[in-house]
Design a protein around this motif. Structure first.
Motif, short mmCIF file in Angstrom:
data_model
loop_
_atom_site.label_atom_id
_atom_site.label_comp_id
_atom_site.label_asym_id
_atom_site.label_seq_id
_atom_site.Cartn_x
_atom_site.Cartn_y
_atom_site.Cartn_z
N LEU A 254 67.79 20.30 24.30
CA LEU A 254 66.61 20.18 24.74
C LEU A 254 65.73 20.49 23.20
N VAL A 255 64.99 19.69 22.67
CA VAL A 255 64.25 19.80 21.56
C VAL A 255 62.67 19.85 21.64
N GLU A 256 62.11 20.79 21.29
CA GLU A 256 60.65 21.09 21.32
C GLU A 256 59.73 19.80 20.84
N GLY A 257 58.97 19.22 21.53
CA GLY A 257 58.26 17.99 21.18
C GLY A 257 56.70 18.53 20.74
N SER A 258 56.13 17.57 19.94
CA SER A 258 54.87 17.82 19.82
C SER A 258 53.76 17.42 20.72
N PRO A 259 52.44 18.15 20.66
CA PRO A 259 51.63 17.80 21.46
C PRO A 259 51.22 16.32 21.90
N ASP A 260 51.53 15.48 21.02
CA ASP A 260 51.00 14.06 21.05
C ASP A 260 51.96 13.31 21.49
N LEU A 261 52.99 13.70 22.31
CA LEU A 261 53.92 13.00 22.80
C LEU A 261 53.66 12.62 24.30
N TRP A 262 52.34 12.65 24.57
CA TRP A 262 51.91 12.50 25.88
C TRP A 262 51.98 10.96 26.10
N LYS A 263 51.91 10.81 27.57
CA LYS A 263 52.02 9.27 28.16
C LYS A 263 50.76 8.70 28.63
N VAL A 264 50.25 7.72 28.14
CA VAL A 264 49.20 6.94 28.51
C VAL A 264 49.31 6.66 29.83
N THR A 265 48.75 7.00 30.96
CA THR A 265 48.95 6.85 32.41
C THR A 265 47.90 6.31 32.98
N TYR A 266 46.55 7.32 32.83
CA TYR A 266 45.34 6.65 33.58
C TYR A 266 44.49 6.08 32.60
N LYS A 267 43.41 5.48 33.17
CA LYS A 267 42.44 4.82 32.59
C LYS A 267 41.79 5.84 31.65
N ARG A 268 41.43 7.01 31.63
CA ARG A 268 40.73 7.71 30.87
C ARG A 268 41.63 8.02 29.61
N ASP A 269 43.28 7.90 29.85
CA ASP A 269 44.10 8.09 28.84
C ASP A 269 43.79 6.97 27.48
N LEU A 270 43.46 5.77 27.91
CA LEU A 270 42.91 4.74 26.96
C LEU A 270 42.10 5.23 26.02
N TYR A 271 41.07 5.87 26.47
CA TYR A 271 39.96 6.27 25.71
C TYR A 271 40.50 7.44 24.78
N ALA A 272 41.21 8.36 25.33
CA ALA A 272 41.85 9.54 24.50
C ALA A 272 42.73 8.82 23.43
N ALA A 273 43.40 7.86 23.63
CA ALA A 273 44.27 7.23 22.77
C ALA A 273 43.64 6.62 21.51
#
Length: 445
Positions: A254-273
């Motif tokens: 297991l390798v520590e990932g960075s905070p920007d590995l999040w997944k676009v899941t909900y509509k609000r995530d599109l605005y964040a991206a």
């Protein structure tokens, strides 16, 4: 399996080289996997990537599958492909898409000039889509350019911000341990409810982690796991690391990932991206100054005020402009003190058109004009400057967002500095927001 259509002529490594992808850094980064192999006393592995992209975006609540939802008028999956393409040591990228979206995906590859992409039909579940991608890498088919890799990366089509350093970490760990995956600390405590919807127990958050993507495997390890996989796991499972453990008896590193590995899941995530992308491509601004010697202080003053509004401002001359475009700057301020017409701005627009820079991201161009109403009639000057609307209509067809800024000059020093300060604020807002609604507008400071 279908290979994506060729992308046509364009840069070998499409897209902006963000976070150190410039000049000598790019060449050094391209050889990073080879350096690791040399340091470890072994050759660098052949690496491929598989992206399952057959989802319907049920949780997003929109009719378009989320991987095809537009961000800055460009499909989300295109950003993810670009992130993988920038990593030169990933030889092949296999994308699993549904039959009904196959032509859409081919069109994306063609329009945005993606390279090294092959398409395969997705399965009805995530695991079946991944399995289909692995199969085409494992089989030597006639007229197929794909070959079996030593290590395969599995990544989500809707995680567009993966960086090379994380990919390198999971690949090198997989080469040593057989399997590897990125993890992140849990944000919320995980609880287990009882049958009557009461709290049964909770997990100690500090001892657990969230499993993220990318994950990497020795190809034979994960392919063998999928070949042995039960129908139940293929239908209802989601975790590839679990399959490697269950069927190939491989414990993933297991390798520590960075905070920007999040997944676009909900509509609000599109605005964040979209916000993240805007911020990244706004980090460098190039000011092109056309000034007479006795009026140079006006342009320099505007430059200094822009530096307080933006992260990185670079002043260039006309001789350096071609190099700046090659380095893929996406924001330009063309300062015209000597003339109110569009000679310099037009020259810049022509060079941008020839470069194909705006294929992947919208390019912002702000044409700054200083109005000396004492020497030339006001109406005559304004008539020339208002031509920006016609320039802007043509530029928009090439994904170039052109706006104008008018600053009155000459005037007393204090008032001029205030106008320049207002102008710098307007320019910064145009660059950061990249608002297509202001195309062709002439703003006044």
């Amino acid at each position: 399996m279908e290979s994506g259509p060729p992308g046509g002529s364009g840069p070998a490594e499409p897209g902006p080289r963000l976070r150190g992808w410039r000049g000598a850094d790019a060449a050094a980064s391209a050889s990073s996997l080879s350096r690791f192999g040399a340091e470890a006393g072994c050759r660098a592995p052949a690496v491929a990537a598989v992206l399952p992209a057959g989802g319907c975006g049920e949780r997003m609540g929109v009719p378009t599958p989320k991987q095809f939802c537009p961000i800055l008028e460009r499909p989300l999956i295109s950003y993810t492909l670009q992130a993988l393409e920038r990593v030169s040591w990933i030889k092949d990228i296999v994308v699993a898409v549904t039959r009904e979206n196959m032509e859409t995906m081919k069109g994306i590859i063609q329009r945005y000039q993606h390279k090294r992409i092959s398409l395969v039909e997705a399965g009805v579940t995530r695991h079946r889509s991944i399995f289909n991608g692995l199969k085409v890498l494992a089989e030597d088919q006639p007229n197929c350019r794909l070959s079996k890799p030593e290590v395969v990366i599995i990544h989500d089509a809707v995680r567009p911000f993966v960086e090379e350093d994380v990919l390198l970490k999971v690949v090198t760990a997989a080469q040593e341990h057989g399997a590897s995956g990125a993890i992140r600390p849990l944000v919320s405590t995980v609880i287990s409810p009882s049958a009557d919807s009461c709290l049964d127990h909770s997990l100690e958050r500090a001892r657990h982690r969230a499993s993220e993507m990318p994950q990497a495997f020795l190809f034979d390890v994960i392919y063998e796991a999928y070949q042995q996989c039960s129908d139940y796991d293929l239908e209802f499972g989601t975790e590839c690391l679990h399959l490697a453990l269950k069927y190939s008896h491989i414990k993933a590193k297991l390798v520590e990932g960075s905070p920007d590995l999040w997944k676009v899941t909900y509509k609000r995530d599109l605005y964040a991206a979209e916000s993240i992308i805007k911020e990244r491509i706004s980090q460098q601004v190039c000011i092109i100054m056309d000034t007479k010697e006795d009026e140079e202080h006006v342009g320099r003053c505007l430059e200094e005020m822009l530096k307080t509004e933006l992260n990185h401002v670079k002043v260039i001359s006309g001789q350096d402009l071609q190099q700046i475009i090659l380095e893929q700057c996406y924001s330009f301020v063309c300062v015209n003190v000597m003339t109110s017409d569009f000679e310099e701005t037009q020259r810049l627009l022509n060079m941008l058109e020839e470069s194909n820079l705006s294929i992947l991201y919208p390019v912002v161009v702000i044409s700054v004009h200083f109005l000396d109403y004492e020497s030339v009639p006001f109406g005559q000057k304004m008539e020339k400057v208002m031509q920006i609307r016609e320039f802007a209509k043509e530029a928009k067809k090439r994904n170039i967002l052109l706006s104008g800024l008018l600053i009155y000059f000459p005037q007393e020093e204090q008032k001029l500095r205030e106008s320049l300060r207002q102008g710098a604020t307007i320019i910064a807002a145009l660059i950061k927001e990249r608002n297509s609604g202001l195309i062709g507008q002439l703003l006044v400071a």
